[in-house]
Design a protein around this motif. Structure first.
Motif, PDB file in Angstrom:
ATOM      1  N   LEU A  66      63.972 106.090  -3.571  1.00  0.00           N
ATOM      2  CA  LEU A  66      64.183 104.941  -2.435  1.00  0.00           C
ATOM      3  C   LEU A  66      62.861 104.524  -2.091  1.00  0.00           C
ATOM      4  CD1 LEU A  66      67.396 106.241  -0.497  1.00  0.00           C
ATOM      5  CD2 LEU A  66      67.316 104.488  -2.133  1.00  0.00           C
ATOM      6  N   ILE A  67      61.929 105.503  -1.675  1.00  0.00           N
ATOM      7  CA  ILE A  67      60.527 105.039  -1.596  1.00  0.00           C
ATOM      8  C   ILE A  67      60.140 103.984  -2.906  1.00  0.00           C
ATOM      9  CG2 ILE A  67      58.125 105.797  -1.525  1.00  0.00           C
ATOM     10  CD1 ILE A  67      59.237 108.322   0.247  1.00  0.00           C
ATOM     11  N   GLU A  68      60.012 104.415  -4.122  1.00  0.00           N
ATOM     12  CA  GLU A  68      59.699 103.791  -5.293  1.00  0.00           C
ATOM     13  C   GLU A  68      60.591 102.378  -5.011  1.00  0.00           C
ATOM     14  OE1 GLU A  68      57.340 103.815  -7.253  1.00  0.00           O
ATOM     15  OE2 GLU A  68      56.777 105.473  -6.074  1.00  0.00           O
ATOM     16  N   LEU A  69      61.807 102.506  -4.844  1.00  0.00           N
ATOM     17  CA  LEU A  69      62.642 101.074  -4.743  1.00  0.00           C
ATOM     18  C   LEU A  69      62.214  99.990  -3.777  1.00  0.00           C
ATOM     19  CD1 LEU A  69      65.367  99.860  -6.007  1.00  0.00           C
ATOM     20  CD2 LEU A  69      66.443 100.477  -3.788  1.00  0.00           C
ATOM     21  N   ARG A  70      61.717 100.607  -2.804  1.00  0.00           N
ATOM     22  CA  ARG A  70      61.331  99.711  -1.691  1.00  0.00           C
ATOM     23  C   ARG A  70      60.039  99.202  -1.873  1.00  0.00           C
ATOM     24  NH1 ARG A  70      63.462  96.950   2.775  1.00  0.00           N
ATOM     25  NH2 ARG A  70      61.420  95.685   3.603  1.00  0.00           N
ATOM     26  N   ARG A  71      59.040  99.988  -2.552  1.00  0.00           N
ATOM     27  CA  ARG A  71      57.838  99.523  -3.160  1.00  0.00           C
ATOM     28  C   ARG A  71      57.945  98.492  -4.212  1.00  0.00           C
ATOM     29  NH1 ARG A  71      55.738 104.296  -4.370  1.00  0.00           N
ATOM     30  NH2 ARG A  71      54.528 104.539  -2.538  1.00  0.00           N
ATOM     31  N   GLN A  72      58.724  98.497  -4.975  1.00  0.00           N
ATOM     32  CA  GLN A  72      58.907  97.432  -6.129  1.00  0.00           C
ATOM     33  C   GLN A  72      59.479  96.436  -5.380  1.00  0.00           C
ATOM     34  OE1 GLN A  72      57.148  98.068  -8.592  1.00  0.00           O
ATOM     35  NE2 GLN A  72      56.936 100.394  -8.110  1.00  0.00           N
ATOM     36  N   PHE A  73      60.523  96.440  -4.521  1.00  0.00           N
ATOM     37  CA  PHE A  73      61.112  95.366  -3.745  1.00  0.00           C
ATOM     38  C   PHE A  73      60.004  94.529  -3.015  1.00  0.00           C
ATOM     39  CE2 PHE A  73      63.189  93.421  -0.262  1.00  0.00           C
ATOM     40  CZ  PHE A  73      64.246  92.731  -1.055  1.00  0.00           C
ATOM     41  N   SER A  74      59.435  95.233  -2.434  1.00  0.00           N
ATOM     42  CA  SER A  74      57.995  94.602  -1.537  1.00  0.00           C
ATOM     43  C   SER A  74      57.141  93.934  -2.606  1.00  0.00           C
ATOM     44  CB  SER A  74      57.426  95.511  -0.517  1.00  0.00           C
ATOM     45  OG  SER A  74      58.462  96.248   0.136  1.00  0.00           O
ATOM     46  N   ALA A  75      56.944  94.612  -3.617  1.00  0.00           N
ATOM     47  CA  ALA A  75      55.850  94.104  -4.731  1.00  0.00           C
ATOM     48  C   ALA A  75      56.396  92.737  -5.378  1.00  0.00           C
ATOM     49  CB  ALA A  75      55.621  94.986  -5.808  1.00  0.00           C
ATOM     50  N   CYS A  76      57.817  92.729  -5.520  1.00  0.00           N
ATOM     51  CA  CYS A  76      58.316  91.443  -6.135  1.00  0.00           C
ATOM     52  C   CYS A  76      58.255  90.473  -4.967  1.00  0.00           C
ATOM     53  CB  CYS A  76      59.931  91.813  -6.387  1.00  0.00           C
ATOM     54  SG  CYS A  76      59.934  92.663  -7.831  1.00  0.00           S
ATOM     55  N   LEU A  77      58.495  90.472  -3.596  1.00  0.00           N
ATOM     56  CA  LEU A  77      58.410  89.380  -2.797  1.00  0.00           C
ATOM     57  C   LEU A  77      57.093  89.094  -2.602  1.00  0.00           C
ATOM     58  CD1 LEU A  77      60.834  90.780  -0.045  1.00  0.00           C
ATOM     59  CD2 LEU A  77      61.325  89.024  -1.833  1.00  0.00           C
ATOM     60  N   SER A  78      55.940  90.039  -2.529  1.00  0.00           N
ATOM     61  CA  SER A  78      54.512  89.675  -2.151  1.00  0.00           C
ATOM     62  C   SER A  78      54.128  88.977  -3.108  1.00  0.00           C
ATOM     63  CB  SER A  78      53.874  91.015  -1.734  1.00  0.00           C
ATOM     64  OG  SER A  78      53.952  91.900  -2.589  1.00  0.00           O
ATOM     65  N   GLY A  79      54.446  89.453  -4.590  1.00  0.00           N
ATOM     66  CA  GLY A  79      53.841  89.053  -5.886  1.00  0.00           C
ATOM     67  C   GLY A  79      54.011  87.570  -5.973  1.00  0.00           C
ATOM     68  N   VAL A  80      54.956  86.892  -5.429  1.00  0.00           N
ATOM     69  CA  VAL A  80      55.088  85.576  -5.455  1.00  0.00           C
ATOM     70  C   VAL A  80      53.825  84.841  -4.554  1.00  0.00           C
ATOM     71  CG1 VAL A  80      56.587  83.658  -4.720  1.00  0.00           C
ATOM     72  CG2 VAL A  80      57.372  85.558  -5.574  1.00  0.00           C
ATOM     73  N   SER A  81      53.736  85.239  -3.475  1.00  0.00           N
ATOM     74  CA  SER A  81      52.706  84.817  -2.676  1.00  0.00           C
ATOM     75  C   SER A  81      51.291  85.083  -3.228  1.00  0.00           C
ATOM     76  CB  SER A  81      52.745  85.467  -1.055  1.00  0.00           C
ATOM     77  OG  SER A  81      54.310  85.005  -0.657  1.00  0.00           O
ATOM     78  N   LYS A  82      51.204  86.191  -3.791  1.00  0.00           N
ATOM     79  CA  LYS A  82      49.737  86.650  -4.467  1.00  0.00           C
ATOM     80  C   LYS A  82      49.466  85.743  -5.573  1.00  0.00           C
ATOM     81  CE  LYS A  82      48.815  91.003  -5.072  1.00  0.00           C
ATOM     82  NZ  LYS A  82      49.015  92.277  -5.372  1.00  0.00           N
ATOM     83  N   LEU A  83      50.416  85.523  -6.333  1.00  0.00           N
ATOM     84  CA  LEU A  83      50.110  84.594  -7.349  1.00  0.00           C
ATOM     85  C   LEU A  83      49.820  83.133  -6.962  1.00  0.00           C
ATOM     86  CD1 LEU A  83      53.075  85.530 -10.131  1.00  0.00           C
ATOM     87  CD2 LEU A  83      50.570  86.003 -10.251  1.00  0.00           C
ATOM     88  N   ARG A  84      50.642  82.713  -5.844  1.00  0.00           N
ATOM     89  CA  ARG A  84      50.285  81.475  -5.445  1.00  0.00           C
ATOM     90  C   ARG A  84      48.772  81.582  -4.828  1.00  0.00           C
ATOM     91  NH1 ARG A  84      54.160  81.256  -1.917  1.00  0.00           N
ATOM     92  NH2 ARG A  84      55.725  80.417  -3.381  1.00  0.00           N
ATOM     93  N   ALA A  85      48.464  82.511  -4.047  1.00  0.00           N
ATOM     94  CA  ALA A  85      47.080  82.581  -3.442  1.00  0.00           C
ATOM     95  C   ALA A  85      46.203  82.551  -4.640  1.00  0.00           C
ATOM     96  CB  ALA A  85      47.118  83.840  -2.653  1.00  0.00           C
ATOM     97  N   TYR A  86      46.174  83.444  -5.699  1.00  0.00           N
ATOM     98  CA  TYR A  86      45.183  83.685  -6.667  1.00  0.00           C
ATOM     99  C   TYR A  86      44.933  82.211  -7.403  1.00  0.00           C
ATOM    100  CZ  TYR A  86      44.668  88.651  -6.158  1.00  0.00           C
ATOM    101  OH  TYR A  86      44.085  89.972  -5.463  1.00  0.00           O
ATOM    102  N   GLN A  87      46.223  81.625  -7.676  1.00  0.00           N
ATOM    103  CA  GLN A  87      45.914  80.421  -8.339  1.00  0.00           C
ATOM    104  C   GLN A  87      45.237  79.160  -7.605  1.00  0.00           C
ATOM    105  OE1 GLN A  87      50.262  79.584  -8.835  1.00  0.00           O
ATOM    106  NE2 GLN A  87      50.197  80.598 -10.797  1.00  0.00           N
ATOM    107  N   LYS A  88      45.230  79.092  -6.245  1.00  0.00           N
ATOM    108  CA  LYS A  88      44.524  78.648  -5.363  1.00  0.00           C
ATOM    109  C   LYS A  88      43.277  78.882  -5.368  1.00  0.00           C
ATOM    110  CE  LYS A  88      48.453  76.970  -2.372  1.00  0.00           C
ATOM    111  NZ  LYS A  88      48.986  76.692  -1.058  1.00  0.00           N
TER     112      LYS A  88
END
Length: 445
Positions: free
Chosen positions: A345-367
């Motif tokens: 469940l810890i790993e599940l939460r980590r990957q779920f958060s990574a999916c959500l934050s990954g969208v914002s990170k990609l957008r920020a890195y592209q800018k």
């Protein structure tokens, strides 16, 4: 027209030769020794169900013996004396025996244990099947990211080499300094070291991929790169609570741990059965001739049907000790299940958060990449105007290449997070890898 046609054929053949993650996965299914071993492990484990059931079914046995006997009998002669009778004769016996357990708790516990072991084998195989998908994508993205790092390092070397030559030229004209030359040279050597490290990492990843598909190694040109226009996936379901429920219900590691606990529980019951009686129905058909000295020259055909009851009374304390031992093993299995559940469940939460934050990170890195590219141009113009110095240009170049590397890393991290989220939820399938595969296109290098 012929040269153009040949060029088109070469382009088409190279595009067809490029493998996406799904292509690697299909080959791994046929060649990965870990996965092939998992198939055999599952097949062996499934037999436990039949082995356990056998203890509840009828058992039919047959025995036959034939021998030559040399016997000397001392017999009374009827007058108060005795005489010797030498007997040389053949004897034989033939017996069919049919047994059916009516009450055998140990056999029942063995059957339930065998069912749990078979289910454990099935869930363990499901876990290794999904883990193969993760391993394929892990090594695949590692190899591609290493190539991105190699390309970035080489671009840095080229830029720093040009800067080094420019600084040398300015120094000779008396417009530059020795420090500028040393700074450019230092950055060039660092980029060279980064290139060497990336080449080593890529070689390791390509060899890992080769091991999956039964080859010594894979060439990076055989792999389809990530599309430049890669877009993130829609996360379905969107609620973490739903993912949590999926993991508790479907995660194969947790399912196999639960079956492992069942195995331990019925091992306790099997040992406890050492205190219980056994009731068995039996039927025998026996033929004997001169079987013993008392049946010399006599033949018997006997059919018997009956019930046998056996009751253990005392076994030196071994039954109680083995039951306590099995109980401690069951408690250990309970704690292991709890620990694995928390870890999952810890790993599940980590990957779920990574999916959500990954969208914002990609957008920020592209800018950030757009800004870094503009900064390099602006810094170069400022140097010509005397507003910036050589170090500013080197820092701008370094920031540009670092942003490119971070953007590439963020893309692969997002793909891995999305894949691992489904893995920990227990619903990662080859169709999910096929969806990831669409993010990779034909070779552009």
């Amino acid at each position: 027209m012929k040269p153009v046609l040949m060029a088109l054929l070469l382009v088409c053949s190279s595009a067809q030769a490029a493998m996406g993650p799904f292509d690697v996965y299909e080959q791994a299914l046929r060649n990965d020794p870990v996965f092939l071993g998992a198939i055999k492990e599952r097949d062996a484990g499934l037999e436990n169900r039949l082995i356990g059931r056998a203890g509840l079914l009828p058992r039919l046995s047959y025995s036959y013996n034939k021998g030559r006997n040399n016997s000397q009998a001392t017999l009374p002669d009827g007058r108060g004396a005795s005489y010797r009778d030498d007997r040389n004769y053949n004897s034989y016996g033939s017996t069919f025996t049919l047994q059916q357990p009516l009450f055998d708790y140990e056999a029942y516990a063995n059957y339930r244990k065998g069912v749990a072991e078979a289910l454990f084998a099935d869930e363990n195989f499901r876990d290794k099947s999904q883990a193969l998908l993760v391993r394929v994508l892990t090594y695949y993205t590692q190899a591609l990211f290493a190539q991105d790092q190699i390309d970035i390092a080489r671009a840095k070397k080229k830029a720093f080499e040009q800067q080094f030559q420019q600084n040398q030229h300015l120094f000779k004209q008396g417009e530059g300094t020795r420090t500028d030359i040393l700074e450019a040279e230092s950055r060039y050597e660092l980029a060279t070291a980064e290139e060497i490290q990336a080449l080593d990492e890529q070689d390791a990843s390509l060899r890992e991929l080769g091991a999956l598909i039964g080859m010594p190694s894979v060439n990076i040109t055989d792999l389809a790169p990530l599309n430049a226009g890669f877009a993130t996936f829609t996360l379905t379901p969107a609620s973490y609570d739903t993912w949590h429920e999926l993991a508790i219900t479907n995660n194969p590691t947790l399912a196999s741990q639960r079956q492992s606990l069942e195995v331990a529980r019925y091992e306790v019951e099997r040992n406890r059965a050492g205190h219980l009686p056994r009731v068995t129905a039996y039927a025998t058909s026996r033929q004997q001739e001169s079987d013993t000295g008392n049946t010399y020259n006599q033949r018997y055909d006997t059919n018997t049907i009956g019930i046998e009851l056996s009751m253990p009374l005392y076994a030196g304390g071994g039954v109680s000790a083995s039951t306590r031992q099995a109980s401690r093993a069951m408690e250990q299995a309970e704690y292991e299940l709890e620990g694995k559940t928390r870890e999952t469940l810890i790993e599940l939460r980590r990957q779920f958060s990574a999916c959500l934050s990954g969208v914002s990170k990609l957008r920020a890195y592209q800018k950030a990449l757009v800004s870094a590219e503009a900064l390099v141009v602006s810094t170069q113009q400022s140097i010509l105007g005397g507003e910036r110095v050589n170090l500013d240009a080197l820092n701008a170049e370094q920031q540009l290449y670092s942003t490119r590397r971070d953007l590439a890393q963020a893309r692969y991290d997002y793909l891995m997070a999305w894949t691992k989220l489904h893995y920990y939820a227990g619903n990662l399938r080859d169709t999910d890898l096929a969806k990831v595969d669409e993010a990779f296109g034909p070779m552009t290098r």
